[in-house]
Motif scaffolding. Structure first.
Motif, PDB file in Angstrom:
ATOM      1  N   ASN A  51     -20.678 -24.752  42.798  1.00 55.49           N
ATOM      2  CA  ASN A  51     -19.078 -24.268  43.262  1.00 55.49           C
ATOM      3  C   ASN A  51     -18.795 -24.831  44.702  1.00 55.49           C
ATOM      4  O   ASN A  51     -17.791 -24.631  45.022  1.00 55.49           O
ATOM      5  N   CYS A  52     -20.021 -25.244  45.475  1.00 55.24           N
ATOM      6  CA  CYS A  52     -19.655 -25.337  46.771  1.00 55.24           C
ATOM      7  C   CYS A  52     -18.630 -26.657  46.747  1.00 55.24           C
ATOM      8  O   CYS A  52     -19.071 -27.655  46.324  1.00 55.24           O
ATOM      9  N   GLY A  53     -17.701 -26.259  47.926  1.00 50.72           N
ATOM     10  CA  GLY A  53     -17.042 -27.456  48.083  1.00 50.72           C
ATOM     11  C   GLY A  53     -17.623 -28.526  49.287  1.00 50.72           C
ATOM     12  O   GLY A  53     -16.854 -29.502  49.500  1.00 50.72           O
ATOM     13  N   ASN A  54     -18.377 -28.071  49.625  1.00 51.57           N
ATOM     14  CA  ASN A  54     -19.126 -29.138  50.738  1.00 51.57           C
ATOM     15  C   ASN A  54     -20.700 -29.386  50.789  1.00 51.57           C
ATOM     16  O   ASN A  54     -21.538 -28.708  51.679  1.00 51.57           O
ATOM     17  N   ARG A  55     -21.266 -29.663  49.523  1.00 49.83           N
ATOM     18  CA  ARG A  55     -22.629 -29.474  49.340  1.00 49.83           C
ATOM     19  C   ARG A  55     -23.213 -30.582  50.289  1.00 49.83           C
ATOM     20  O   ARG A  55     -22.488 -31.657  50.409  1.00 49.83           O
ATOM     21  N   CYS A  61     -23.099 -25.261  51.317  1.00 49.27           N
ATOM     22  CA  CYS A  61     -22.933 -25.173  52.720  1.00 49.27           C
ATOM     23  C   CYS A  61     -22.991 -23.815  53.356  1.00 49.27           C
ATOM     24  O   CYS A  61     -23.338 -23.552  54.486  1.00 49.27           O
ATOM     25  N   GLY A  62     -22.694 -22.740  52.673  1.00 47.59           N
ATOM     26  CA  GLY A  62     -22.786 -21.438  52.797  1.00 47.59           C
ATOM     27  C   GLY A  62     -21.617 -20.866  53.896  1.00 47.59           C
ATOM     28  O   GLY A  62     -21.567 -19.770  54.185  1.00 47.59           O
ATOM     29  N   GLU A  63     -20.534 -21.801  53.713  1.00 50.74           N
ATOM     30  CA  GLU A  63     -19.462 -21.460  54.831  1.00 50.74           C
ATOM     31  C   GLU A  63     -17.939 -21.745  54.130  1.00 50.74           C
ATOM     32  O   GLU A  63     -17.230 -21.097  54.571  1.00 50.74           O
ATOM     33  N   CYS A  64     -18.142 -22.513  52.960  1.00 49.84           N
ATOM     34  CA  CYS A  64     -16.631 -22.761  52.374  1.00 49.84           C
ATOM     35  C   CYS A  64     -16.251 -21.359  51.480  1.00 49.84           C
ATOM     36  O   CYS A  64     -17.090 -20.403  51.598  1.00 49.84           O
ATOM     37  N   PRO A  65     -14.968 -21.469  51.316  1.00 46.97           N
ATOM     38  CA  PRO A  65     -14.607 -20.192  50.673  1.00 46.97           C
ATOM     39  C   PRO A  65     -15.428 -19.691  49.521  1.00 46.97           C
ATOM     40  O   PRO A  65     -15.532 -18.600  49.359  1.00 46.97           O
ATOM     41  N   SER A  66     -15.633 -20.789  48.653  1.00 47.34           N
ATOM     42  CA  SER A  66     -16.406 -20.150  47.490  1.00 47.34           C
ATOM     43  C   SER A  66     -17.873 -19.643  47.859  1.00 47.34           C
ATOM     44  O   SER A  66     -18.332 -18.667  47.185  1.00 47.34           O
ATOM     45  N   CYS A  67     -18.658 -20.247  48.761  1.00 48.78           N
ATOM     46  CA  CYS A  67     -19.729 -19.967  49.238  1.00 48.78           C
ATOM     47  C   CYS A  67     -19.836 -18.419  49.794  1.00 48.78           C
ATOM     48  O   CYS A  67     -20.566 -17.698  49.513  1.00 48.78           O
ATOM     49  N   ARG A  68     -18.623 -18.309  50.458  1.00 49.30           N
ATOM     50  CA  ARG A  68     -18.535 -16.972  51.127  1.00 49.30           C
ATOM     51  C   ARG A  68     -18.197 -15.757  50.041  1.00 49.30           C
ATOM     52  O   ARG A  68     -18.701 -14.749  50.113  1.00 49.30           O
TER      53      ARG A  68
END
Ligand SMILES: [Zn+2]
Length: 351
Positions: A51-55, A61-68
């Motif tokens: 679901n990461c928007g910035n793999r 990425c650990g930083e995008c809204p989904s990762c957070r």
């Protein structure tokens, strides 16, 4: 959870990344592990990656809204199912995982390598068996029939499907077989042989391997203080027991049996059995002249060597066998004082 934070099981992590990258995402997957080897951590990293928007570089990425949202386990499209029962931390008459989700999040966000005993304690049902009842199936079907909040995958991470009864499985079966688009089920089991065949046969299964000595030490070091305290309590109990047995002190041995039976929950007693089984395996490895494959902290080396020299040739095999039987009996709700008195007595006799 990012893949870079996972301890061990690099091959499994790589396979999951490949699956996601190639778009061949299994809609039902069963990960099986020996307790505490990181299957939940892998499942969380996988769903976060999907679901990461910035793999990048094979990781989220650990930083995008989904990762957070994933880091706090509050992603609106990711649901958790785990065994529950009635208890003081929920007023629900027919509790589901939702009734205890706050405690699950606290536990799993702090330590995704938690044990079943840790979960029982976190949700306040130490003295009961956790179950996945039919109310849970209804709740999941309801959640999955809603449109996804975000663009990515909807996921249900299902911890310990072996605690699910037939009725629950029947309700879920169609959903597992033909889930809505972009929806996946990840089952995490410690006892694949107990997972209902109807569910098992519909899943792609993945073996999460046991951790090696160095990885186990890293998991242990990462755990909250209370877990290290538990390790110390178990080690004290085990060494008192072995010292009493090898000194031929029957009264002392029986007192240790009572102390084990007095551990606060059945899950804790089972956790002690697993711990004692590992310790006895270490003793066996030393007796076989294979200390390099035992999992021994340097400061415990003397204790193990001394015990190994005082145990007979059959002690370890018999004791491990007896401990396994006790674990099965705990599951059948046999009185723990009788069980552990009998166990330590058998160990005393087989030295
Ligand atoms: Zn991200």
């Amino acid at each position: 959870m990012r893949f870079s934070e996972i301890i061990g099981n690099a091959d499994v992590a790589k396979a999951l990344v490949n699956m996601a990258d190639s778009g061949r995402v299994a809609h039902a997957m069963l990960m099986y592990e020996n307790e505490g080897c990181g299957a939940l951590a892998l499942a969380l990293a996988y769903v976060q990656y999907l679901n990461c928007g910035n793999r990048r570089d094979g990781d989220s990425c650990g930083e995008c809204p989904s990762c957070r949202q994933m880091a706090k386990l509050i992603h609106p499209d990711v649901h958790f199912v785990f065994p529950v029962n009635k208890g003081p931390k929920s007023s629900d008459d027919k509790p589901t995982s939702e009734s205890y989700i706050k405690y699950w999040r606290e536990l799993a966000a702090a330590d995704p390598y938690f044990t079943e005993a840790d979960l029982q304690k976190a949700i306040g049902i130490e003295s009961k068996n956790g179950l996945i009842a039919v109310a849970e199936a209804k709740s999941i079907i309801g959640k999955l029939s809603l449109t996804a909040v975000a663009d990515g995958y909807k996921a249900v991470i299902f911890y310990l499907p072996e605690k699910m009864n037939q009725e629950t499985a029947n309700r879920l079966l169609k959903m597992v077989e033909e889930p809505p688009v972009n929806t996946l089920f990840i089952f995490i089991t410690h006892a694949p042989e107990k997972v209902l065949q109807t569910i098992f046969s519909r899943c792609q299964s993945i073996r999460v391997m046991p951790l090696d000595k160095e990885e186990t030490a890293r998991v242990r070091a990462m755990k909250p203080t209370q877990d290290r305290e538990e390790y110390n309590v178990f080690m004290d109990l085990f060494s008192d027991l072995m010292n009493a047995i090898t000194a031929r002190d029957l009264m002392g041995t029986l007192e240790c049996g009572e102390a084990i039976a007095a551990l606060e929950s059945r899950e804790k007693q089972k956790a002690f059995c697993t711990f004692a089984g590992n310790c006895i395996r270490n003793i066996y490895m030393i007796q076989q002249n294979l200390p390099q494959i035992a999992d021994i902290d340097p400061q415990e080396q003397d204790f193990y060597s001394s015990v190994a020299s005082r145990c007979g040739a059959n002690f370890c095999a018999r004791s491990m066998n007896n401990i396994e039987k006790v674990v099965a009996m705990i599951d059948r709700n046999v009185n723990s004082k009788i069980l552990f008195t009998d166990l330590v007595d058998r160990m005393f006799l087989s030295i």
